[in-house]
Write a protein that holds these residues in place. Structure first.
Motif, PDB file in Angstrom:
ATOM      1  N   HIS A 138      -4.098  25.097 -19.650  1.00  0.00           N
ATOM      2  CA  HIS A 138      -4.582  23.728 -19.876  1.00  0.00           C
ATOM      3  C   HIS A 138      -5.954  23.423 -19.273  1.00  0.00           C
ATOM      4  N   HIS A 139      -6.564  24.382 -18.573  1.00  0.00           N
ATOM      5  CA  HIS A 139      -7.921  24.167 -18.048  1.00  0.00           C
ATOM      6  C   HIS A 139      -8.994  24.724 -18.980  1.00  0.00           C
TER       7      HIS A 139
ATOM      8  N   ASN B  44      -6.864  19.106 -17.660  1.00  0.00           N
ATOM      9  CA  ASN B  44      -8.175  18.554 -18.011  1.00  0.00           C
ATOM     10  C   ASN B  44      -8.705  19.070 -19.343  1.00  0.00           C
ATOM     11  N   GLY B  45      -8.541  20.356 -19.605  1.00  0.00           N
ATOM     12  CA  GLY B  45      -9.015  20.912 -20.865  1.00  0.00           C
ATOM     13  C   GLY B  45      -8.280  20.328 -22.060  1.00  0.00           C
TER      14      GLY B  45
ATOM     15  N   TYR C 214      -7.282  19.995  -7.371  1.00  0.00           N
ATOM     16  CA  TYR C 214      -8.133  20.519  -8.446  1.00  0.00           C
ATOM     17  C   TYR C 214      -7.632  19.990  -9.792  1.00  0.00           C
ATOM     18  N   PRO C 215      -8.498  19.652 -10.726  1.00  0.00           N
ATOM     19  CA  PRO C 215      -9.957  19.668 -10.640  1.00  0.00           C
ATOM     20  C   PRO C 215     -10.485  18.417  -9.933  1.00  0.00           C
ATOM     21  N   LEU C 216     -11.598  18.584  -9.244  1.00  0.00           N
ATOM     22  CA  LEU C 216     -12.188  17.467  -8.515  1.00  0.00           C
ATOM     23  C   LEU C 216     -12.542  16.338  -9.480  1.00  0.00           C
ATOM     24  N   HIS C 217     -13.184  16.692 -10.598  1.00  0.00           N
ATOM     25  CA  HIS C 217     -13.462  15.710 -11.644  1.00  0.00           C
ATOM     26  C   HIS C 217     -12.333  15.753 -12.665  1.00  0.00           C
TER      27      HIS C 217
END
Length: 300
Positions: free
Chosen positions: A119-120, A162-163, A185-188
């Motif tokens: 998923h990233h 995120n992805g 993680y992820p920071l953003h």
């Protein structure tokens, strides 16, 4: 019958002392076969996913860089893996495993991939041990072939999906739900359709009550006809990268909630593994094994 994607290429050879526990892709099927949860007949062998299917989800430029092994050093470092032809082949096989498992889930109610949950991976890059996004690729396959109209992604890895969120940010037929460590993680963070950020140290009761309430609400509001379940086990208190406070039993109850909700609502579900980084690989394997045990128990 519970159909499970697996091929020995899943267990890719990494440099000594690499922090990704690649051995779980050998140990997990061995454990499930040994204890009799599954037999060889449950396993199916995926092949290479077509390039056409890959570029339905990922940018052509990015795919060309992957297949020609021409990622920059910075891009390669972000994936967390040394780039090689064997690694790219592995990714294509895992992607096909999730595409086929999603189709088997429509036939049988549930199916699984012994890897995946990547998923990233974004449309144009890889990150965090993810080069291609199997959930997104399989979701596009279902939508393109009229096999699903409204998909719900339930991402319960400790790290935000995120992805997947980015890939589907403008796709109303896919609702992304990510429940993850808020400070991890992820920071953003990207913007999923629903993000539930958890405090460090979140315990079983808090986690499970939040999950149950949100999942019930999503069944009503989204009304999915297919669910993808990213069942990462890095929610465990023993996880080196997790920072939550969940027990093995709590993680198992998490999986039960998701699987039983789909069963009760007659919604096909495909589960893929996601992350797990406990110090003892036995903890990782046991937590993942519970997902398969429950799928067998609840659906068959």
């Amino acid at each position: 019958m519970l159909k499970i994607a697996w091929k020995d290429i899943y267990a890719h050879v990494l440099p000594a002392n690499h922090r990704f526990p690649m051995e779980k892709y050998t140990l997990l099927p061995e454990q499930l076969l040994y204890e009799g949860t599954i037999s060889e007949s449950n396993l199916f062998t995926p092949e290479l996913l077509s390039e056409t299917s890959i570029i339905r989800t990922h940018n052509t430029d990015y795919w060309n860089k992957l297949k020609t092994l021409s990622l920059s050093r910075k891009e390669e470092r972000k994936t967390g893996f040394p780039l090689s032809a064997a690694l790219v082949e592995r990714e294509r096989v895992i992607m096909h495993g999730s595409v086929m498992a999603a189709r088997y889930a429509i036939e049988n109610g549930v199916a699984m991939n012994l890897a995946g949950g990547t998923h990233h991976s974004f449309t144009d890059r890889g990150e965090g041990f993810c080069l291609l996004n199997d959930i997104a690729i399989a979701a596009h396959d279902l939508l393109d072939n009229g096999l699903a109209k409204q998909i719900l992604v339930v991402d319960l890895d400790v790290h935000q999906g995120n992805g997947t969120a980015q890939i589907f940010e403008n796709e109303p037929r896919v609702f992304t739900f990510s429940m993850h460590g808020a400070a991890n993680y992820p920071l953003h963070k990207e913007k999923s359709d629903l993000d539930v950020g958890l405090k460090d140290g979140t315990d079983d009761n808090t986690y499970l009550s939040l999950l149950d309430a949100n999942l019930k609400a999503l069944m009503d509001t989204v009304q999915p006809d297919f669910v993808f379940f990213q069942s990462g086990v890095d929610v465990l208190a023993t996880d080196k990268l997790g920072r939550l406070g969940m027990t093995l039993q709590g993680c198992k109850q998490r999986d039960r909630i998701v699987l039983e909700t789909c069963k009760q609502n007659d919604i096909p579900i495909m589960a893929c593994m996601g992350g797990g980084y406990s110090e003892k690989v036995a903890h990782i394997v046991e937590a993942h094994a519970n997902t398969f045990r429950l799928a067998q128990e609840i659906f068959f």
